[in-house]
Design a protein around this motif. Sequence first.
Motif, PDB file in Angstrom:
ATOM      1  N   PHE A 111       0.827  -1.208   0.000  1.00 16.90           N
ATOM      2  CA  PHE A 111       0.000   0.000   0.000  1.00 16.90           C
ATOM      3  C   PHE A 111       0.863   1.260   0.000  1.00 16.90           C
ATOM      4  O   PHE A 111       0.552   2.235  -0.683  1.00 16.90           O
ATOM      5  CB  PHE A 111      -0.930   0.013   1.212  1.00 16.90           C
ATOM      6  CG  PHE A 111      -2.089  -0.935   1.096  1.00 16.90           C
ATOM      7  CD1 PHE A 111      -2.692  -1.212  -0.113  1.00 16.90           C
ATOM      8  CD2 PHE A 111      -2.585  -1.557   2.232  1.00 16.90           C
ATOM      9  CE1 PHE A 111      -3.761  -2.082  -0.208  1.00 16.90           C
ATOM     10  CE2 PHE A 111      -3.653  -2.433   2.153  1.00 16.90           C
ATOM     11  CZ  PHE A 111      -4.237  -2.689   0.921  1.00 16.90           C
ATOM     12  N   SER A 112       1.942   1.239   0.752  1.00 12.80           N
ATOM     13  CA  SER A 112       2.815   2.419   0.790  1.00 12.80           C
ATOM     14  C   SER A 112       3.477   2.634  -0.570  1.00 12.80           C
ATOM     15  O   SER A 112       3.628   3.780  -1.022  1.00 12.80           O
ATOM     16  CB  SER A 112       3.857   2.298   1.895  1.00 12.80           C
ATOM     17  OG  SER A 112       4.759   1.265   1.617  1.00 12.80           O
ATOM     18  N   GLN A 113       3.872   1.557  -1.272  1.00  8.88           N
ATOM     19  CA  GLN A 113       4.429   1.701  -2.623  1.00  8.88           C
ATOM     20  C   GLN A 113       3.394   2.318  -3.567  1.00  8.88           C
ATOM     21  O   GLN A 113       3.711   3.208  -4.355  1.00  8.88           O
ATOM     22  CB  GLN A 113       4.870   0.351  -3.174  1.00  8.88           C
ATOM     23  CG  GLN A 113       6.132  -0.202  -2.579  1.00  8.88           C
ATOM     24  CD  GLN A 113       6.454  -1.575  -3.131  1.00  8.88           C
ATOM     25  OE1 GLN A 113       5.721  -2.114  -3.950  1.00  8.88           O
ATOM     26  NE2 GLN A 113       7.567  -2.136  -2.678  1.00  8.88           N
ATOM     27  N   TYR A 114       2.187   1.878  -3.461  1.00 10.82           N
ATOM     28  CA  TYR A 114       1.122   2.402  -4.310  1.00 10.82           C
ATOM     29  C   TYR A 114       0.875   3.881  -4.020  1.00 10.82           C
ATOM     30  O   TYR A 114       0.779   4.702  -4.943  1.00 10.82           O
ATOM     31  CB  TYR A 114      -0.159   1.578  -4.095  1.00 10.82           C
ATOM     32  CG  TYR A 114      -1.373   2.140  -4.797  1.00 10.82           C
ATOM     33  CD1 TYR A 114      -1.510   2.042  -6.168  1.00 10.82           C
ATOM     34  CD2 TYR A 114      -2.376   2.789  -4.071  1.00 10.82           C
ATOM     35  CE1 TYR A 114      -2.613   2.561  -6.811  1.00 10.82           C
ATOM     36  CE2 TYR A 114      -3.482   3.309  -4.707  1.00 10.82           C
ATOM     37  CZ  TYR A 114      -3.588   3.185  -6.078  1.00 10.82           C
ATOM     38  OH  TYR A 114      -4.682   3.711  -6.708  1.00 10.82           O
ATOM     39  N   LEU A 115       0.797   4.223  -2.742  1.00  7.89           N
ATOM     40  CA  LEU A 115       0.552   5.624  -2.384  1.00  7.89           C
ATOM     41  C   LEU A 115       1.716   6.518  -2.792  1.00  7.89           C
ATOM     42  O   LEU A 115       1.509   7.649  -3.265  1.00  7.89           O
ATOM     43  CB  LEU A 115       0.283   5.742  -0.888  1.00  7.89           C
ATOM     44  CG  LEU A 115      -1.057   5.147  -0.426  1.00  7.89           C
ATOM     45  CD1 LEU A 115      -1.152   5.199   1.092  1.00  7.89           C
ATOM     46  CD2 LEU A 115      -2.222   5.863  -1.062  1.00  7.89           C
ATOM     47  N   ASN A 116       2.942   6.032  -2.638  1.00  3.99           N
ATOM     48  CA  ASN A 116       4.111   6.819  -3.069  1.00  3.99           C
ATOM     49  C   ASN A 116       4.072   7.067  -4.572  1.00  3.99           C
ATOM     50  O   ASN A 116       4.366   8.172  -5.033  1.00  3.99           O
ATOM     51  CB  ASN A 116       5.411   6.101  -2.695  1.00  3.99           C
ATOM     52  CG  ASN A 116       5.665   6.122  -1.206  1.00  3.99           C
ATOM     53  OD1 ASN A 116       5.116   6.963  -0.477  1.00  3.99           O
ATOM     54  ND2 ASN A 116       6.466   5.191  -0.735  1.00  3.99           N
ATOM     55  N   TYR A 117       3.725   6.078  -5.332  1.00  4.30           N
ATOM     56  CA  TYR A 117       3.642   6.236  -6.776  1.00  4.30           C
ATOM     57  C   TYR A 117       2.515   7.202  -7.148  1.00  4.30           C
ATOM     58  O   TYR A 117       2.666   8.025  -8.058  1.00  4.30           O
ATOM     59  CB  TYR A 117       3.428   4.874  -7.449  1.00  4.30           C
ATOM     60  CG  TYR A 117       3.477   4.950  -8.951  1.00  4.30           C
ATOM     61  CD1 TYR A 117       4.682   5.092  -9.623  1.00  4.30           C
ATOM     62  CD2 TYR A 117       2.311   4.892  -9.719  1.00  4.30           C
ATOM     63  CE1 TYR A 117       4.731   5.170 -10.993  1.00  4.30           C
ATOM     64  CE2 TYR A 117       2.356   4.964 -11.095  1.00  4.30           C
ATOM     65  CZ  TYR A 117       3.574   5.100 -11.723  1.00  4.30           C
ATOM     66  OH  TYR A 117       3.628   5.183 -13.095  1.00  4.30           O
ATOM     67  N   CYS A 118       1.374   7.105  -6.443  1.00  2.96           N
ATOM     68  CA  CYS A 118       0.253   8.014  -6.716  1.00  2.96           C
ATOM     69  C   CYS A 118       0.631   9.462  -6.413  1.00  2.96           C
ATOM     70  O   CYS A 118       0.278  10.370  -7.171  1.00  2.96           O
ATOM     71  CB  CYS A 118      -0.965   7.633  -5.886  1.00  2.96           C
ATOM     72  SG  CYS A 118      -1.823   6.184  -6.522  1.00  2.96           S
ATOM     73  N   THR A 119       1.330   9.706  -5.318  1.00  3.97           N
ATOM     74  CA  THR A 119       1.720  11.087  -4.983  1.00  3.97           C
ATOM     75  C   THR A 119       2.765  11.598  -5.962  1.00  3.97           C
ATOM     76  O   THR A 119       2.786  12.783  -6.293  1.00  3.97           O
ATOM     77  CB  THR A 119       2.264  11.167  -3.551  1.00  3.97           C
ATOM     78  OG1 THR A 119       3.341  10.252  -3.386  1.00  3.97           O
ATOM     79  CG2 THR A 119       1.184  10.903  -2.532  1.00  3.97           C
ATOM     80  N   LYS A 120       3.600  10.707  -6.460  1.00  2.00           N
ATOM     81  CA  LYS A 120       4.639  11.109  -7.412  1.00  2.00           C
ATOM     82  C   LYS A 120       4.032  11.446  -8.775  1.00  2.00           C
ATOM     83  O   LYS A 120       4.377  12.453  -9.387  1.00  2.00           O
ATOM     84  CB  LYS A 120       5.649   9.972  -7.544  1.00  2.00           C
ATOM     85  CG  LYS A 120       6.793  10.237  -8.478  1.00  2.00           C
ATOM     86  CD  LYS A 120       7.721   9.023  -8.470  1.00  2.00           C
ATOM     87  CE  LYS A 120       8.771   9.156  -9.541  1.00  2.00           C
ATOM     88  NZ  LYS A 120       9.591   7.956  -9.624  1.00  2.00           N
ATOM     89  N   LYS A 121       3.116  10.608  -9.272  1.00  2.00           N
ATOM     90  CA  LYS A 121       2.534  10.795 -10.600  1.00  2.00           C
ATOM     91  C   LYS A 121       1.221  11.576 -10.572  1.00  2.00           C
ATOM     92  O   LYS A 121       0.878  12.212 -11.560  1.00  2.00           O
ATOM     93  CB  LYS A 121       2.268   9.434 -11.264  1.00  2.00           C
ATOM     94  CG  LYS A 121       3.508   8.686 -11.648  1.00  2.00           C
ATOM     95  CD  LYS A 121       4.157   9.351 -12.822  1.00  2.00           C
ATOM     96  CE  LYS A 121       5.329   8.515 -13.302  1.00  2.00           C
ATOM     97  NZ  LYS A 121       5.954   9.028 -14.472  1.00  2.00           N
ATOM     98  N   GLY A 122       0.488  11.457  -9.510  1.00  2.00           N
ATOM     99  CA  GLY A 122      -0.798  12.127  -9.438  1.00  2.00           C
ATOM    100  C   GLY A 122      -1.950  11.236  -9.901  1.00  2.00           C
ATOM    101  O   GLY A 122      -3.103  11.497  -9.601  1.00  2.00           O
ATOM    102  N   TYR A 123      -1.671  10.208 -10.650  1.00  2.82           N
ATOM    103  CA  TYR A 123      -2.696   9.275 -11.111  1.00  2.82           C
ATOM    104  C   TYR A 123      -2.028   7.913 -11.344  1.00  2.82           C
ATOM    105  O   TYR A 123      -0.829   7.832 -11.528  1.00  2.82           O
ATOM    106  CB  TYR A 123      -3.345   9.753 -12.409  1.00  2.82           C
ATOM    107  CG  TYR A 123      -2.363   9.885 -13.544  1.00  2.82           C
ATOM    108  CD1 TYR A 123      -2.093   8.793 -14.373  1.00  2.82           C
ATOM    109  CD2 TYR A 123      -1.699  11.086 -13.800  1.00  2.82           C
ATOM    110  CE1 TYR A 123      -1.186   8.901 -15.397  1.00  2.82           C
ATOM    111  CE2 TYR A 123      -0.795  11.194 -14.834  1.00  2.82           C
ATOM    112  CZ  TYR A 123      -0.546  10.098 -15.625  1.00  2.82           C
ATOM    113  OH  TYR A 123       0.350  10.202 -16.639  1.00  2.82           O
TER     114      TYR A 123
END
Length: 158
Positions: A111-123
Amino acid sequence: MGSVNSSEGPWLQRFANGKPVRKPKQQEPWRAAPDQNRDIIASAQCILDRENFVREVNRYLKHSDFLDLRKTELLYKKYLKNVSEPLMQKMKDQIDSQSEKEVWKRRQEQFSQYLNYCTKKGYVFLDDCDPSEYDPFFQKTCTDCWKVSTTTWNTARN
């Protein structure tokens, strides 16, 4: 309508000189000549032979279908014994060997990997996802927990 004296009526043909005239005997169908009897019996026997043949073919086909079904059942039973049940047992053992804390920790990391990627890319769309940065289909941490091996099918069949 004809008169009584005319020869048109069938009643006149029955009587000649005041006596009834008998028609010639027709042969009864059940009393045929001996050679006709043989022909009838041969025809009936041919029909019976065909019916017996059809009956035997149906019996053979039913038996063949039963044997095919039985072969399928035996093959499935072998598959269960040699492949499916050992695989399920190893998976169950692997799942039972992990503690609840390890599973929870691994899930939190994903989940943390997913959230980090979402904050980095925005989508996050699967079509636009770069597997080098984040791959949702690949377990990046602790991949050995999903590895299960069994014997190959060729050795299991013997």
